[in-house]
Design a protein around this motif. Structure first.
Motif, PDB file in Angstrom:
ATOM      1  N   ILE A 185       0.854  -1.192   0.000  1.00 50.95           N
ATOM      2  CA  ILE A 185       0.000   0.000   0.000  1.00 50.95           C
ATOM      3  C   ILE A 185       0.891   1.243   0.000  1.00 50.95           C
ATOM      4  O   ILE A 185       1.771   1.368   0.849  1.00 50.95           O
ATOM      5  CB  ILE A 185      -0.908   0.026   1.239  1.00 50.95           C
ATOM      6  CG1 ILE A 185      -1.723  -1.263   1.329  1.00 50.95           C
ATOM      7  CG2 ILE A 185      -1.832   1.239   1.200  1.00 50.95           C
ATOM      8  CD1 ILE A 185      -2.489  -1.402   2.633  1.00 50.95           C
ATOM      9  N   PRO A 186       0.713   2.175  -0.916  1.00 51.51           N
ATOM     10  CA  PRO A 186       1.535   3.393  -0.924  1.00 51.51           C
ATOM     11  C   PRO A 186       1.412   4.150   0.399  1.00 51.51           C
ATOM     12  O   PRO A 186       0.339   4.181   1.001  1.00 51.51           O
ATOM     13  CB  PRO A 186       0.947   4.214  -2.086  1.00 51.51           C
ATOM     14  CG  PRO A 186       0.222   3.227  -2.931  1.00 51.51           C
ATOM     15  CD  PRO A 186      -0.283   2.172  -2.006  1.00 51.51           C
ATOM     16  N   PHE A 187       2.527   4.745   0.839  1.00 50.47           N
ATOM     17  CA  PHE A 187       2.514   5.560   2.056  1.00 50.47           C
ATOM     18  C   PHE A 187       3.479   6.719   1.830  1.00 50.47           C
ATOM     19  O   PHE A 187       4.593   6.740   2.343  1.00 50.47           O
ATOM     20  CB  PHE A 187       2.935   4.722   3.273  1.00 50.47           C
ATOM     21  CG  PHE A 187       2.705   5.415   4.597  1.00 50.47           C
ATOM     22  CD1 PHE A 187       1.453   5.394   5.192  1.00 50.47           C
ATOM     23  CD2 PHE A 187       3.729   6.091   5.235  1.00 50.47           C
ATOM     24  CE1 PHE A 187       1.232   6.031   6.407  1.00 50.47           C
ATOM     25  CE2 PHE A 187       3.518   6.729   6.449  1.00 50.47           C
ATOM     26  CZ  PHE A 187       2.276   6.699   7.039  1.00 50.47           C
ATOM     27  N   ILE A 215       0.638  11.230   7.090  1.00 56.22           N
ATOM     28  CA  ILE A 215       1.780  10.982   6.209  1.00 56.22           C
ATOM     29  C   ILE A 215       2.766  12.142   6.247  1.00 56.22           C
ATOM     30  O   ILE A 215       3.989  11.945   6.311  1.00 56.22           O
ATOM     31  CB  ILE A 215       1.297  10.713   4.768  1.00 56.22           C
ATOM     32  CG1 ILE A 215       0.528   9.389   4.715  1.00 56.22           C
ATOM     33  CG2 ILE A 215       2.475  10.690   3.796  1.00 56.22           C
ATOM     34  CD1 ILE A 215      -0.075   9.080   3.362  1.00 56.22           C
ATOM     35  N   GLU A 216       2.252  13.368   6.234  1.00 54.95           N
ATOM     36  CA  GLU A 216       3.146  14.531   6.271  1.00 54.95           C
ATOM     37  C   GLU A 216       3.922  14.591   7.577  1.00 54.95           C
ATOM     38  O   GLU A 216       5.098  14.959   7.597  1.00 54.95           O
ATOM     39  CB  GLU A 216       2.340  15.813   6.059  1.00 54.95           C
ATOM     40  CG  GLU A 216       1.842  15.986   4.627  1.00 54.95           C
ATOM     41  CD  GLU A 216       1.054  17.265   4.434  1.00 54.95           C
ATOM     42  OE1 GLU A 216       0.638  17.870   5.458  1.00 54.95           O
ATOM     43  OE2 GLU A 216       0.840  17.665   3.272  1.00 54.95           O
ATOM     44  N   GLN A 285      -0.698   6.523  15.515  1.00 56.60           N
ATOM     45  CA  GLN A 285      -1.240   7.592  14.695  1.00 56.60           C
ATOM     46  C   GLN A 285      -2.676   7.278  14.277  1.00 56.60           C
ATOM     47  O   GLN A 285      -3.136   6.145  14.382  1.00 56.60           O
ATOM     48  CB  GLN A 285      -0.384   7.799  13.447  1.00 56.60           C
ATOM     49  CG  GLN A 285       1.087   8.102  13.736  1.00 56.60           C
ATOM     50  CD  GLN A 285       1.258   9.374  14.535  1.00 56.60           C
ATOM     51  OE1 GLN A 285       1.435   9.354  15.744  1.00 56.60           O
ATOM     52  NE2 GLN A 285       1.195  10.502  13.865  1.00 56.60           N
ATOM     53  N   THR A 286      -3.374   8.284  13.784  1.00 53.21           N
ATOM     54  CA  THR A 286      -4.715   8.073  13.241  1.00 53.21           C
ATOM     55  C   THR A 286      -4.583   7.742  11.766  1.00 53.21           C
ATOM     56  O   THR A 286      -4.152   8.570  10.965  1.00 53.21           O
ATOM     57  CB  THR A 286      -5.576   9.334  13.430  1.00 53.21           C
ATOM     58  OG1 THR A 286      -5.620   9.654  14.828  1.00 53.21           O
ATOM     59  CG2 THR A 286      -6.991   9.094  12.934  1.00 53.21           C
ATOM     60  N   TYR A 293       4.260   6.327  14.959  1.00 56.79           N
ATOM     61  CA  TYR A 293       5.331   7.312  14.824  1.00 56.79           C
ATOM     62  C   TYR A 293       6.353   7.011  15.921  1.00 56.79           C
ATOM     63  O   TYR A 293       6.083   7.176  17.106  1.00 56.79           O
ATOM     64  CB  TYR A 293       4.741   8.713  14.980  1.00 56.79           C
ATOM     65  CG  TYR A 293       5.736   9.838  15.162  1.00 56.79           C
ATOM     66  CD1 TYR A 293       6.280  10.505  14.067  1.00 56.79           C
ATOM     67  CD2 TYR A 293       6.121  10.249  16.444  1.00 56.79           C
ATOM     68  CE1 TYR A 293       7.183  11.543  14.247  1.00 56.79           C
ATOM     69  CE2 TYR A 293       7.017  11.292  16.623  1.00 56.79           C
ATOM     70  CZ  TYR A 293       7.551  11.930  15.521  1.00 56.79           C
ATOM     71  OH  TYR A 293       8.443  12.956  15.699  1.00 56.79           O
ATOM     72  N   CYS A 294       7.523   6.513  15.533  1.00 57.56           N
ATOM     73  CA  CYS A 294       8.561   6.120  16.488  1.00 57.56           C
ATOM     74  C   CYS A 294       9.728   7.095  16.419  1.00 57.56           C
ATOM     75  O   CYS A 294      10.087   7.565  15.340  1.00 57.56           O
ATOM     76  CB  CYS A 294       9.068   4.713  16.193  1.00 57.56           C
ATOM     77  SG  CYS A 294       7.798   3.413  16.269  1.00 57.56           S
TER      78      CYS A 294
END
Length: 364
Positions: A185-187, A215-216, A285-286, A293-294
């Protein structure tokens, strides 16, 4: 605002079935960390029915998509219904009438855990991530007790100290997908149109803004001395943590009794200091599936802090103290709440129930 993404669950369910032959996340954990107990905050995000060879069936017809990942017994597995009357997603896990029911439809996301009472609405809080130290605090955060109560000074970690806190159930219940699925899946912010299309999300919708924002944030630069990484699977989170800390590590998260609400908690005897120095902290994260987020730092101290609420409920909260905050945004929420300046004192915060700290095990 809750996620209204019926197509996301349908897509992830079908890709999970397609990747069924891959090593399940649970087995990967056991192979890499055989002597490390998996915290509840992680195990709750696994999809055990897909991790076992118990039989999975998928039916696609006029009524939508029906997926059954059972254990060979009627009513004993997971049933996913997408489409049909109502146009939403229905998920039932466990025995009839006693499991977890998740409904995704026009009204957002509702969760019923099989107990008496009304469903729980899953919402998304506004404002930047308070655990990303590049950001300045927003007015919403400054006037919201739920965030402001998170930060405190290290000297306050002692029996008798009282704080107003909340350890309510996790609102972001998106589960892990296997690494093979996540990698397919693109991220990336460069792939947003493809991501929106894949999940049938309208570019101008609130859901699209949430996906874009996550993503940002993952792509933004960290502060000096911090190595950051967004793990899109449990396997990648394990790999990142072991690459920074080695294989002799432990993963710990906050544990609280059910029903814990916003109230005054008092620290009780039994504060436990974990290995100081290097650590990896991962914040959920949502996102439509579990993304963490590490960030790895060498200037932290971690504690397990026993707490007792005014109503008698107990919790064991993980506290992380940052000993060097000189690179944080001077207008970060912590400084404004505690009335201190960057780099002057250690700033601490409790981890929400769905966040994890990884630390080296103390040598015996």
């Amino acid at each position: 605002m809750g996620f209204r993404l019926p197509h996301i669950f349908a897509f992830l369910t079908l890709t999970l079935v397609a990747s069924h032959a891959a090593l399940p996340p649970q087995l990967y954990w056991n192979s890499v960390l055989p002597n490390t107990q998996m915290p509840k905050s992680i195990s709750e995000l696994l999809q055990p029915d897909f991790a076992e060879e118990k039989g999975t069936t998928v039916g696609v017809g006029k009524g939508g998509v029906n997926v059954q990942a059972g254990k060979g017994k009627p009513g004993g597995g997971t049933n996913v219904n997408v489409g049909g009357k109502g146009g939403g997603v229905g998920v039932t896990t466990g025995k009839p009438g006693g499991g977890t029911n998740v409904g995704v439809g026009k009204g957002g996301v509702s969760v019923n855990t099989g107990h008496k009472g009304k469903p729980v609405y899953v919402g998304v809080k506004p404002g930047p991530n308070p655990f990303n130290y590049v950001y300045a605090a927003t007015e919403t955060q400054l006037h919201g007790n739920r965030n402001a109560a998170i930060f405190f000074l290290e000297k306050d970690i002692r029996p008798g100290t009282s704080m107003t806190l909340t350890f309510s159930g996790n609102s972001n219940t998106a589960a892990f997908v296997p690494r093979t699925t996540a990698d397919s899946i693109p991220f990336s912010s460069n792939k947003l149109p493809e991501i929106f299309s894949q999940f049938s999300v309208k570019p101008e919708s609130v859901e699209a803004d949430i996906i874009k924002g996550t993503i940002e944030e993952c792509e933004s630069s960290g502060i000096r001395g911090e190595e950051k990484y967004c793990a899109t699977s449990l396997e990648s989170m394990v790999d990142f943590s072991t690459s920074k800390l080695g294989g002799n590590i432990q993963a710990i998260s906050t544990e609280a009794e059910k029903g814990a609400t916003l109230q005054k908690y008092t620290i009780t005897p039994g504060v436990k200091k974990l290995a100081a120095g290097k650590s990896v902290v991962c914040h959920k994260q949502t996102y439509p599936y579990a993304v963490f987020y590490c960030h790895a730092t060498k200037t932290t101290r971690a504690y397990v802090v026993p707490l007792k609420g005014a109503d008698g409920l107990e919790a064991k909260a993980v506290a992380v103290c940052h000993t060097d905050t000189s690179e944080w945004n001077p207008k970060h929420l912590a400084f404004q709440v505690l009335k201190v300046k960057p780099g002057t004192v250690a700033v601490c915060h409790f981890l929400p129930k769905d966040h994890i700290v990884w630390v080296p095990k103390k040598s015996t």
